[in-house]
Motif scaffolding. Structure first.
Motif, PDB file in Angstrom:
ATOM      1  N   GLY A 171      -0.094   3.008  -3.085  1.00 25.56           N
ATOM      2  CA  GLY A 171      -1.514   3.316  -2.876  1.00 25.56           C
ATOM      3  C   GLY A 171      -2.488   2.305  -3.061  1.00 25.56           C
ATOM      4  O   GLY A 171      -2.555   1.541  -3.833  1.00 25.56           O
ATOM      5  N   ALA A 172      -3.903   2.568  -2.212  1.00 24.43           N
ATOM      6  CA  ALA A 172      -4.854   1.024  -2.461  1.00 24.43           C
ATOM      7  C   ALA A 172      -5.621   1.958  -3.211  1.00 24.43           C
ATOM      8  O   ALA A 172      -6.943   0.733  -3.654  1.00 24.43           O
ATOM      9  CB  ALA A 172      -6.147   2.632  -0.558  1.00 24.43           C
ATOM     10  N   ASP A 173      -5.335   2.418  -4.076  1.00 18.36           N
ATOM     11  CA  ASP A 173      -6.233   2.909  -5.192  1.00 18.36           C
ATOM     12  C   ASP A 173      -5.717   2.310  -6.275  1.00 18.36           C
ATOM     13  O   ASP A 173      -5.933   2.260  -7.230  1.00 18.36           O
ATOM     14  CB  ASP A 173      -6.458   4.053  -5.526  1.00 18.36           C
ATOM     15  CG  ASP A 173      -8.135   4.972  -4.128  1.00 18.36           C
ATOM     16  OD1 ASP A 173      -8.507   3.274  -3.159  1.00 18.36           O
ATOM     17  OD2 ASP A 173      -8.203   5.738  -4.206  1.00 18.36           O
ATOM     18  N   SER A 174      -4.707   1.797  -6.313  1.00 18.79           N
ATOM     19  CA  SER A 174      -3.820   1.316  -7.653  1.00 18.79           C
ATOM     20  C   SER A 174      -4.108   0.332  -8.709  1.00 18.79           C
ATOM     21  O   SER A 174      -4.277  -0.604  -7.735  1.00 18.79           O
ATOM     22  CB  SER A 174      -2.326   1.554  -6.784  1.00 18.79           C
ATOM     23  OG  SER A 174      -1.372   1.119  -7.926  1.00 18.79           O
ATOM     24  N   GLU A 175      -3.947   0.439  -9.413  1.00 21.65           N
ATOM     25  CA  GLU A 175      -4.590  -0.829 -10.444  1.00 21.65           C
ATOM     26  C   GLU A 175      -3.751  -1.377 -10.423  1.00 21.65           C
ATOM     27  O   GLU A 175      -3.957  -3.175 -10.313  1.00 21.65           O
ATOM     28  CB  GLU A 175      -4.280  -0.405 -12.113  1.00 21.65           C
ATOM     29  CG  GLU A 175      -5.409   0.858 -12.056  1.00 21.65           C
ATOM     30  CD  GLU A 175      -5.705   1.192 -13.919  1.00 21.65           C
ATOM     31  OE1 GLU A 175      -5.268   0.097 -14.050  1.00 21.65           O
ATOM     32  OE2 GLU A 175      -6.694   2.239 -13.990  1.00 21.65           O
ATOM     33  N   ASP A 179      -8.567   1.257   4.861  1.00 23.67           N
ATOM     34  CA  ASP A 179      -8.803   2.345   4.350  1.00 23.67           C
ATOM     35  C   ASP A 179      -8.407   2.913   5.656  1.00 23.67           C
ATOM     36  O   ASP A 179      -9.422   3.072   6.706  1.00 23.67           O
ATOM     37  CB  ASP A 179     -10.240   2.781   4.384  1.00 23.67           C
ATOM     38  CG  ASP A 179      -9.394   4.391   4.002  1.00 23.67           C
ATOM     39  OD1 ASP A 179      -9.368   4.912   4.494  1.00 23.67           O
ATOM     40  OD2 ASP A 179     -11.485   5.117   3.536  1.00 23.67           O
ATOM     41  N   GLN A 196       0.591  -0.963  -0.051  1.00 22.72           N
ATOM     42  CA  GLN A 196       0.060  -0.027   0.322  1.00 22.72           C
ATOM     43  C   GLN A 196       1.049   1.503   0.034  1.00 22.72           C
ATOM     44  O   GLN A 196       0.528   2.345  -0.396  1.00 22.72           O
ATOM     45  CB  GLN A 196      -1.230  -0.354   1.103  1.00 22.72           C
ATOM     46  CG  GLN A 196      -1.590   0.971   1.087  1.00 22.72           C
ATOM     47  CD  GLN A 196      -3.167   1.227   1.928  1.00 22.72           C
ATOM     48  OE1 GLN A 196      -3.105   2.169   2.778  1.00 22.72           O
ATOM     49  NE2 GLN A 196      -4.214   0.292   2.395  1.00 22.72           N
ATOM     50  N   ALA A 238      -4.662  -3.688  -7.157  1.00 19.77           N
ATOM     51  CA  ALA A 238      -5.692  -4.597  -7.288  1.00 19.77           C
ATOM     52  C   ALA A 238      -5.794  -5.743  -8.104  1.00 19.77           C
ATOM     53  O   ALA A 238      -5.621  -6.586  -8.160  1.00 19.77           O
ATOM     54  CB  ALA A 238      -6.671  -3.574  -8.005  1.00 19.77           C
ATOM     55  N   THR A 290      -5.344  -3.482   0.872  1.00 22.28           N
ATOM     56  CA  THR A 290      -6.953  -2.777   1.085  1.00 22.28           C
ATOM     57  C   THR A 290      -7.310  -1.607   1.704  1.00 22.28           C
ATOM     58  O   THR A 290      -8.214  -0.807   1.580  1.00 22.28           O
ATOM     59  CB  THR A 290      -7.341  -3.444   0.554  1.00 22.28           C
ATOM     60  OG1 THR A 290      -7.301  -5.131   1.549  1.00 22.28           O
ATOM     61  CG2 THR A 290      -6.546  -4.342  -1.227  1.00 22.28           C
ATOM     62  N   SER A 342     -17.285   1.564   7.457  1.00 23.62           N
ATOM     63  CA  SER A 342     -15.510   1.904   6.668  1.00 23.62           C
ATOM     64  C   SER A 342     -14.972   1.087   7.328  1.00 23.62           C
ATOM     65  O   SER A 342     -13.781   0.623   7.170  1.00 23.62           O
ATOM     66  CB  SER A 342     -15.350   3.305   6.973  1.00 23.62           C
ATOM     67  OG  SER A 342     -15.303   3.503   7.979  1.00 23.62           O
TER      68      SER A 342
END
Length: 464
Positions: free
Chosen positions: A53-57, A253, A49, A60, A251, A416
């Motif tokens: 980053g948590a939103d990285s492709e 938050d 992470q 994922a 993953t 969350s």
């Protein structure tokens, strides 16, 4: 570049898995390898992470591949749940491992599960009051609003069932359907069906010993094969925990967790207190609670990371029988009943905390004795039929909030931090069922204290 990083991440996971394999070859105990998988997964996930980053492709895509190991392992465990429960209950009759009648064993297990759930509700209430938590203080964003609307839409069907109807749901109408796990109460239904077959076997044995012996030999053969399958699957536990924990930490938050940190802290304080009560009950029964902790650790670690009581069932039963000295019959009844009755974390602590937090929003004093008494009673009754898979706590919360006439939508405020709290809740659920098995075994003479008191096995997953 993204493809290169994806391949690199997969290679790193395989390298870590190889490290766990080398630990096994070097004779490192099962519990230590489970703990190593847990720790390495946390560090690896946090590193991923931080790097992507948590939103990285890339992250994922990596997690998608990691799930082959993590989610695949959980599926293997779920695959063996119904065959294991079915054949083990019948074997308890054919091997005569139950030293007391099935009614007494079942009543004790259910009584302990419901009693500890009521205690868990009281602990949840006390912790919420101590931390002064109120739902109105939690910020409500788009995700929370959407979750609340979703819960309200599901509440009608779930809350419409009366307690007698919930009891009827435990009974098998189509056992072949229940073997597929189609219902939240399917495991209990299979237990009941297996118990009928066991009782029928005892009747046949009195009238036709030759046919009964043939059936017993067949059951024994199937039992041996099923337990071997369980052993093969359990050997994958350290790798499964490594992959699952990597996914969870990579993953999560952490910003949202920080905002709701007080509720997370209160939840874990409550869960730890109830776990301490489990240990006190074992101590009052004349058993060493530290021995229980050491032997239950691999099982609770998996429950914590996987968030599935049902998937943990094979480890639960094997730990009870091989490590804690509980007879096969009692262990299977306790583990199976614990999936849908009296879940201390999901059906005890969590709904009670939510109810106390939400009550002030509709003008109810959460410290009113009549409110508290009714809440604990409702929590205990509503714990029948709670699913032993992800979402069980949500079902329990809907039932309790509906019965107490509290707004269900506000339960969505905690979406969350649900995964983080659910990890601890699931571990407590499993501990509750294991504690019920050990205490029932001790009370009915179905516990081998020599097995309980000996040192933990160094090769738990290889014991057939």
């Amino acid at each position: 570049m993204d493809n290169f990083l994806l391949v690199l991440n997969i290679f790193l996971l395989l390298l870590l898995c190889f490290g766990l394999y080398k630990m096994q070859k070097n004779g490192v105990s099962f519990a230590k390898r489970v703990f190593a998988g847990l720790g390495i997964g946390i560090v690896f996930g946090l590193g991923l992470q931080y790097a992507y980053g948590a939103d990285s492709e890339v992250l994922a895509g990596s997690i998608d591949w990691f799930n082959i190991v993590g989610s695949g392992y959980v599926k293997f465990l779920q695959m063996i749940v119904m065959p294991l429960v079915f054949i083990s209950i019948i074997a308890a009759f054919t091997r005569l491992t139950l030293k007391s009648n099935i009614g007494k064993v079942s009543a004790l297990i259910i009584g302990i599960l419901l009693g500890t759930t009521a205690i868990a509700a009281a602990v949840g209430i006390g912790t919420t009051v101590l931390f002064d938590l109120e739902a109105i203080e939690i910020e409500q964003g788009d995700a929370e609003t959407a979750r609340g609307e979703q819960l309200e839409s599901r509440a009608g069907d779930l809350a419409s069932k009366t307690f007698p109807q919930q009891m009827l749901d435990l009974l098998p109408a189509n056992v072949f359907l229940d073997f597929t796990g189609a219902r939240s109460t399917s495991t209990i239904a299979v237990v009941i069906f297996a118990a009928f077959i066991g009782i029928a076997y005892l009747g046949v044995r009195r009238k036709n010993a030759e046919q009964a012996d043939s059936f017993a030999k067949l059951v024994d053969t199937f039992y041996t094969i099923i337990m071997r399958v369980v052993t093969l699957i359990l050997r994958l536990t350290p790798y499964g925990i490594l992959a699952i924990m990597t996914r969870v930490t990579a993953t999560s938050d952490y910003g949202a967790i920080a905002k709701l940190g007080e509720f997370v802290a209160a939840s874990y304080v409550a869960l730890l207190i109830v776990f301490g009560i489990h240990l006190l009950l074992l101590m009052f029964a004349g058993l060493n609670p530290l021995t229980y902790v050491k032997k239950a650790f691999p099982v609770l670690s998996f429950a914590f990371t996987s968030r599935t009581s049902a998937g943990t069932l094979p480890l639960n039963i094997k730990a009870q029988t091989k490590e804690l000295g509980v007879s096969d019959g009692v262990a299977n009844f306790a583990g199976s009943f614990g999936l849908s009755i009296g879940q201390n974390g999901c059906a005890g602590v969590y709904p009670a905390m939510l109810a106390v937090m939400i009550a002030p929003t509709v003008g109810i004093n959460p410290l009113d004795p009549s409110f508290l008494f009714m809440l604990i009673l409702v929590v205990a009754i509503s714990s029948f039929g709670v699913a032993g898979v992800g979402g069980g706590a949500t079902f329990a919360a809907i039932l309790v909030l509906s019965a107490m006439d509290l707004p269900i939508a506000l339960a969505g405020l905690l979406i969350s931090v649900e995964p983080l709290i659910d990890m601890g809740r699931t571990a407590l659920n499993v501990s509750g069922s294991m504690t019920a098995g050990v205490l029932t075994g001790k009370a009915t003479g179905n516990l081998d204290t020599t097995v309980y008191n000996r040192p933990p096995s160094t090769d738990f997953e290889a014991d057939a």
